[in-house]
Design a protein around this motif. Structure first.
Motif, PDB file in Angstrom:
ATOM      1  N   ALA A 186       0.835  -1.209   0.000  1.00  0.00           N
ATOM      2  CA  ALA A 186       0.000   0.000   0.000  1.00  0.00           C
ATOM      3  C   ALA A 186       0.865   1.252   0.000  1.00  0.00           C
ATOM      4  O   ALA A 186       0.528   2.248  -0.650  1.00  0.00           O
ATOM      5  CB  ALA A 186      -0.932  -0.002   1.202  1.00  0.00           C
ATOM      6  N   LEU A 187       1.958   1.205   0.716  1.00  0.00           N
ATOM      7  CA  LEU A 187       2.879   2.348   0.731  1.00  0.00           C
ATOM      8  C   LEU A 187       3.434   2.606  -0.666  1.00  0.00           C
ATOM      9  O   LEU A 187       3.448   3.745  -1.141  1.00  0.00           O
ATOM     10  CB  LEU A 187       4.008   2.088   1.725  1.00  0.00           C
ATOM     11  CG  LEU A 187       5.032   3.188   1.901  1.00  0.00           C
ATOM     12  CD1 LEU A 187       4.382   4.462   2.381  1.00  0.00           C
ATOM     13  CD2 LEU A 187       6.106   2.737   2.869  1.00  0.00           C
ATOM     14  N   ALA A 188       3.853   1.546  -1.340  1.00  0.00           N
ATOM     15  CA  ALA A 188       4.372   1.699  -2.707  1.00  0.00           C
ATOM     16  C   ALA A 188       3.275   2.169  -3.662  1.00  0.00           C
ATOM     17  O   ALA A 188       3.510   3.036  -4.516  1.00  0.00           O
ATOM     18  CB  ALA A 188       4.964   0.381  -3.184  1.00  0.00           C
ATOM     19  N   SER A 189       2.092   1.646  -3.510  1.00  0.00           N
ATOM     20  CA  SER A 189       0.982   2.038  -4.377  1.00  0.00           C
ATOM     21  C   SER A 189       0.570   3.486  -4.143  1.00  0.00           C
ATOM     22  O   SER A 189       0.208   4.196  -5.086  1.00  0.00           O
ATOM     23  CB  SER A 189      -0.213   1.109  -4.125  1.00  0.00           C
ATOM     24  OG  SER A 189      -1.308   1.480  -4.908  1.00  0.00           O
ATOM     25  N   SER A 190       0.636   3.939  -2.899  1.00  0.00           N
ATOM     26  CA  SER A 190       0.278   5.331  -2.617  1.00  0.00           C
ATOM     27  C   SER A 190       1.279   6.286  -3.252  1.00  0.00           C
ATOM     28  O   SER A 190       0.899   7.358  -3.732  1.00  0.00           O
ATOM     29  CB  SER A 190       0.180   5.571  -1.118  1.00  0.00           C
ATOM     30  OG  SER A 190       1.445   5.445  -0.504  1.00  0.00           O
ATOM     31  N   GLN A 191       2.538   5.902  -3.284  1.00  0.00           N
ATOM     32  CA  GLN A 191       3.533   6.735  -3.958  1.00  0.00           C
ATOM     33  C   GLN A 191       3.228   6.815  -5.457  1.00  0.00           C
ATOM     34  O   GLN A 191       3.346   7.880  -6.065  1.00  0.00           O
ATOM     35  CB  GLN A 191       4.947   6.173  -3.728  1.00  0.00           C
ATOM     36  CG  GLN A 191       5.406   6.231  -2.288  1.00  0.00           C
ATOM     37  CD  GLN A 191       5.478   7.648  -1.758  1.00  0.00           C
ATOM     38  OE1 GLN A 191       5.840   8.572  -2.459  1.00  0.00           O
ATOM     39  NE2 GLN A 191       5.109   7.817  -0.505  1.00  0.00           N
ATOM     40  N   THR A 192       2.804   5.704  -6.038  1.00  0.00           N
ATOM     41  CA  THR A 192       2.423   5.691  -7.448  1.00  0.00           C
ATOM     42  C   THR A 192       1.198   6.588  -7.686  1.00  0.00           C
ATOM     43  O   THR A 192       1.146   7.334  -8.671  1.00  0.00           O
ATOM     44  CB  THR A 192       2.117   4.254  -7.905  1.00  0.00           C
ATOM     45  OG1 THR A 192       3.261   3.440  -7.672  1.00  0.00           O
ATOM     46  CG2 THR A 192       1.742   4.198  -9.375  1.00  0.00           C
ATOM     47  N   ALA A 193       0.234   6.532  -6.770  1.00  0.00           N
ATOM     48  CA  ALA A 193      -0.973   7.356  -6.908  1.00  0.00           C
ATOM     49  C   ALA A 193      -0.635   8.841  -6.824  1.00  0.00           C
ATOM     50  O   ALA A 193      -1.164   9.644  -7.606  1.00  0.00           O
ATOM     51  CB  ALA A 193      -1.982   6.985  -5.823  1.00  0.00           C
TER      52      ALA A 193
END
Length: 197
Positions: free
Chosen positions: A104-111
């Motif tokens: 989720a942390l990595a995905s939030s950076q992508t978002a």
């Protein structure tokens, strides 16, 4: 009353004296300032995301894993055999919680990066629309859905649910294996000191 009317006339008259080029430049400057403000807000959000929710879930899940190992070592070194299922389930759920929290942390950076790219694109389209309005063309705006935001939300929900169920399973295991004695020790009567008159 006459002063207000003269002020109003001078204000309205000053608008007429401004040329349309300076109005567009003022608007473009305000739009650019809003663009920079929004872009900086997204950048700050990207930094604060890693310090809040995900960090808390990771700390709780990791702490629960450590606490369960300490519980087995110090309090219940010989757990009931069938209760090991609850412990295994708890560990599995807590590990899933940690992993989905990291994803989720990595995905939030992508978002966040997607939103920054969208802002850049929208601002470029705005600048192009200023040029196209001079040529009589209408601007086009094509907003896109941020799929990484939905992925981040799903991962965060999964992480929270796994954390809650993992802690619940850990509590069940702990309650089953608490060393409770069948008889409670009775306190021996002690003579209380009495005050002499």
């Amino acid at each position: 009353m006459g002063i207000l009317l003269s002020l109003l006339r001078s204000f309205l008259g000053s608008d007429k004296t401004q040329d349309s080029g300076s109005i567009q430049r003022d608007y473009a400057q305000r739009r650019y300032e809003a663009y920079v403000k929004d872009r900086d807000a997204y950048r700050e959000a990207a930094l604060s995301i890693s310090d809040r929710f995900d960090k808390a879930v990771l700390a709780l899940a990791g702490g629960s894993l450590g606490l369960s190992i300490t519980f087995i070592e110090k309090i219940a070194p010989h757990p009931v055999a069938w209760s090991l299922f609850a412990l295994g389930l708890a560990w599995l759920l807590l590990i899933i919680s940690v992993l989905t929290g990291v994803y989720a942390l990595a995905s939030s950076q992508t978002a966040i990066q997607f939103e920054i790219d969208q802002l850049d694109k929208n601002y470029r389209e705005f600048l192009d629309s200023l040029k196209s309005q001079e040529n009589g063309l209408s601007p086009t705006n094509s907003p896109q859905a941020n799929k990484a935001t939905q992925t981040t939300r799903r991962l965060n929900v999964t992480s929270m649910v796994c954390l809650g169920l993992g802690i619940l399973s850990l509590c069940v295991f702990s309650l089953i294996n608490l060393p409770l004695s069948k008889t409670f020790p009775t306190a021996s009567p002690t003579a209380s000191p009495t005050a002499s008159p």
